[in-house]
Every structure is written in structure tokens, then in C-alpha cells.
Design a protein around this motif. Sequence first.
Motif, PDB file in Angstrom:
ATOM      1  N   ILE A 117       0.832  -1.192   0.000  1.00 31.21           N
ATOM      2  CA  ILE A 117       0.000   0.000   0.000  1.00 31.21           C
ATOM      3  C   ILE A 117       0.871   1.247   0.000  1.00 31.21           C
ATOM      4  CG2 ILE A 117      -1.821   1.248   1.224  1.00 31.21           C
ATOM      5  CD1 ILE A 117      -2.379  -1.546   2.616  1.00 31.21           C
ATOM      6  N   TYR A 118       0.755   2.035  -1.078  1.00 29.57           N
ATOM      7  CA  TYR A 118       1.416   3.338  -1.132  1.00 29.57           C
ATOM      8  C   TYR A 118       0.411   4.370  -0.670  1.00 29.57           C
ATOM      9  CZ  TYR A 118       3.109   7.767  -2.865  1.00 29.57           C
ATOM     10  OH  TYR A 118       3.497   9.079  -2.947  1.00 29.57           O
ATOM     11  N   GLU A 119       0.783   5.121   0.370  1.00 30.47           N
ATOM     12  CA  GLU A 119      -0.135   6.107   0.927  1.00 30.47           C
ATOM     13  C   GLU A 119       0.652   7.331   1.388  1.00 30.47           C
ATOM     14  OE1 GLU A 119      -3.421   6.408   4.550  1.00 30.47           O
ATOM     15  OE2 GLU A 119      -2.443   4.514   4.110  1.00 30.47           O
ATOM     16  N   ASN A 120       0.487   8.440   0.678  1.00 30.54           N
ATOM     17  CA  ASN A 120       1.131   9.701   1.031  1.00 30.54           C
ATOM     18  C   ASN A 120       2.631   9.566   1.246  1.00 30.54           C
ATOM     19  OD1 ASN A 120       1.113  12.525   1.624  1.00 30.54           O
ATOM     20  ND2 ASN A 120       1.257  12.023   3.793  1.00 30.54           N
ATOM     21  N   GLY A 121       3.307   8.943   0.296  1.00 26.26           N
ATOM     22  CA  GLY A 121       4.759   8.803   0.382  1.00 26.26           C
ATOM     23  C   GLY A 121       5.226   7.602   1.158  1.00 26.26           C
ATOM     24  N   ALA A 122       4.348   7.018   1.967  1.00 29.92           N
ATOM     25  CA  ALA A 122       4.715   5.832   2.752  1.00 29.92           C
ATOM     26  C   ALA A 122       4.352   4.565   1.977  1.00 29.92           C
ATOM     27  CB  ALA A 122       3.995   5.837   4.095  1.00 29.92           C
ATOM     28  N   LEU A 123       5.029   3.466   2.328  1.00 30.39           N
ATOM     29  CA  LEU A 123       4.721   2.170   1.724  1.00 30.39           C
ATOM     30  C   LEU A 123       4.607   1.136   2.833  1.00 30.39           C
ATOM     31  CD1 LEU A 123       4.303   0.518  -0.877  1.00 30.39           C
ATOM     32  CD2 LEU A 123       6.780   0.084  -0.903  1.00 30.39           C
ATOM     33  N   PHE A 124       3.479   0.441   2.873  1.00 28.94           N
ATOM     34  CA  PHE A 124       3.225  -0.585   3.874  1.00 28.94           C
ATOM     35  C   PHE A 124       3.089  -1.944   3.191  1.00 28.94           C
ATOM     36  CE2 PHE A 124       1.227   3.357   5.325  1.00 28.94           C
ATOM     37  CZ  PHE A 124       1.842   3.521   6.558  1.00 28.94           C
ATOM     38  N   ARG A 125       3.512  -2.978   3.912  1.00 32.06           N
ATOM     39  CA  ARG A 125       3.267  -4.352   3.466  1.00 32.06           C
ATOM     40  C   ARG A 125       2.394  -5.015   4.520  1.00 32.06           C
ATOM     41  NH1 ARG A 125       7.795  -8.633   1.216  1.00 32.06           N
ATOM     42  NH2 ARG A 125       6.368 -10.327   0.705  1.00 32.06           N
ATOM     43  N   VAL A 126       1.176  -5.406   4.107  1.00 27.87           N
ATOM     44  CA  VAL A 126       0.175  -5.901   5.042  1.00 27.87           C
ATOM     45  C   VAL A 126      -0.239  -7.313   4.656  1.00 27.87           C
ATOM     46  CG1 VAL A 126      -2.171  -5.547   5.895  1.00 27.87           C
ATOM     47  CG2 VAL A 126      -0.676  -3.583   5.525  1.00 27.87           C
ATOM     48  N   HIS A 127      -0.306  -8.193   5.670  1.00 28.20           N
ATOM     49  CA  HIS A 127      -0.799  -9.560   5.434  1.00 28.20           C
ATOM     50  C   HIS A 127      -1.583  -9.988   6.665  1.00 28.20           C
ATOM     51  CE1 HIS A 127      -0.879 -13.459   3.426  1.00 28.20           C
ATOM     52  NE2 HIS A 127      -0.736 -13.999   4.625  1.00 28.20           N
ATOM     53  N   ASP A 128      -2.849 -10.335   6.459  1.00 24.82           N
ATOM     54  CA  ASP A 128      -3.757 -10.678   7.555  1.00 24.82           C
ATOM     55  C   ASP A 128      -3.786  -9.530   8.563  1.00 24.82           C
ATOM     56  OD1 ASP A 128      -4.334 -13.107   6.366  1.00 24.82           O
ATOM     57  OD2 ASP A 128      -2.731 -14.169   7.417  1.00 24.82           O
ATOM     58  N   ASP A 129      -3.391  -9.780   9.796  1.00 25.15           N
ATOM     59  CA  ASP A 129      -3.447  -8.744  10.825  1.00 25.15           C
ATOM     60  C   ASP A 129      -2.088  -8.128  11.108  1.00 25.15           C
ATOM     61  OD1 ASP A 129      -6.181  -9.102  11.194  1.00 25.15           O
ATOM     62  OD2 ASP A 129      -5.874 -10.723  12.640  1.00 25.15           O
TER      63      ASP A 129
END
Length: 243
Positions: A117-129
Motif C-alpha cells: 500500500i502506497y499512501e502519502n509517500g509511505a509504503l506498507f506491506r500488510v498480510h492478515d493482521d
Amino acid sequence: MNRADDRGVSDVVSFTLVFSTIIFMIGVVTVTGIGTLGEIQQGTESNVAEETMRNYAATLADHRTTGAERRSTTIKMQGHQLELVNSTLGWSVDNGSRENITTRALVRTTDTGSKLIYENGALFRVHDDNGVVVRKPPLRCSNDTAHLAVTKIRGDFSISSDTRVTLQSDLKNQRITTRQGEGINISLYTNGTQYTKETQTPDRWNSVLGGRWQEGAGVNEYTCSPIDRLVIHETTVDISIVN
């Protein structure tokens, strides 16, 4: 039966047992090996997807930092889904009225269900919780200044593909807002996507923001105070798929 016959039967039995054992071991190795190779392949694809999104985040940052007017990036989709979803960032000064900025977010969903997820310059990697911060956003709180570098992305698409697609990003405008005073209090409200809201705990968001940001009184609220200056740098970028 003479001894020669006994030896012949014994040799046949031994050969049969050895051959059966070899066949069994080949079967075990084949089954477990295929499973391991599958896991390795999935891990490799996820890593490639993450690196692709990391590079694209850097490309979008070029619009803000260098004023680049247009960038075209070709990415390998690997059968994944890519879509734009809703996301907002709000701010207020000295507990005044909140101003919300529609930032939106770019979400890539892999075959394993992981989301980048790219959101306002940040990048997250999400899986389940579980969520991991891959790239931090450019939101700073120093001793005397809060700097909110906000990237607003616009567009409308949701695509799944086994081939490569080209994303074109165009810089539409940039705007800088400045507030000055003595001992002012800045509140930041991170109303992210449904994925980041569910997985990014307050402790993790504190580490994402860094510096002197502190947890505020409200949900997903963070404060920077006391400071003398607030700078909000808004960059608006249009994203489209050109092939």
C-alpha cells in the motif's frame, strides 16, 4: 531348493526392497521439493512486487522533490491486482477546525493475499493482521517546525494482469501553506485505507512518523508541539494506465 536357489530368491527380495525404498524416497523428495519450490516462488514474487512498489514510490516522490512533470513506469503485474482506494490526511492548528486532504492510496494485492500500500509517500506491506513499514512518509516534527509533505494522487482504475502495464503519472500542481506563531500545536489525523487502519497500531504509527510526534487524545491523532512554524507542501499527481 538348493543353496543357489536360496541365494537367487534372497537377491530378488533384496533388490525389490532396495528398489521400493528408492522409489519411496524419490516420491517423498518430489512432493516436499515441489512444495518448497512453490513457497520459494511465492516469496520471490512477493519480493519482486515489493521492490516494484518501492521504486514506484520513489518515482512519485520525484514529482514533489524535483518538480518532474511526467513519469512513465512499466511494472510486471504477475497476475496481481492494482487499484486506487480512498484515503485522507487531516490537520488542525491549536485545536481549531480540521482540514482534510484527500490523498488516496495505491494498493497492490498479491496471489498470497499480501497487500502493498502506497499512501502519502509511505509504503506498507500488510498480510492478515500484521503490517510492516517499508517506506516512511515525509511528515516531520522538529524542535520548532512541522513539515507535512503531502502527495495527493488522483485517478480511477482497478486492474489485474499477467503481463506488464505502464503507469503514467503527471504533476498537476504544487501548493505550499505556511502558518507561524509561538508555541502552536499541530494535530495530525491519519485516516488511512481500510487495510492500514486495521493493521497499523498506534505504536507502529509513532515509529512511522518519528521525530517529536506524540499520540494525541483522539483516535489516529498525533501532535507536534510546541513549535513556531508549520509548512504544508501539497503535491497533486494524476495516475493513469496507458496500455
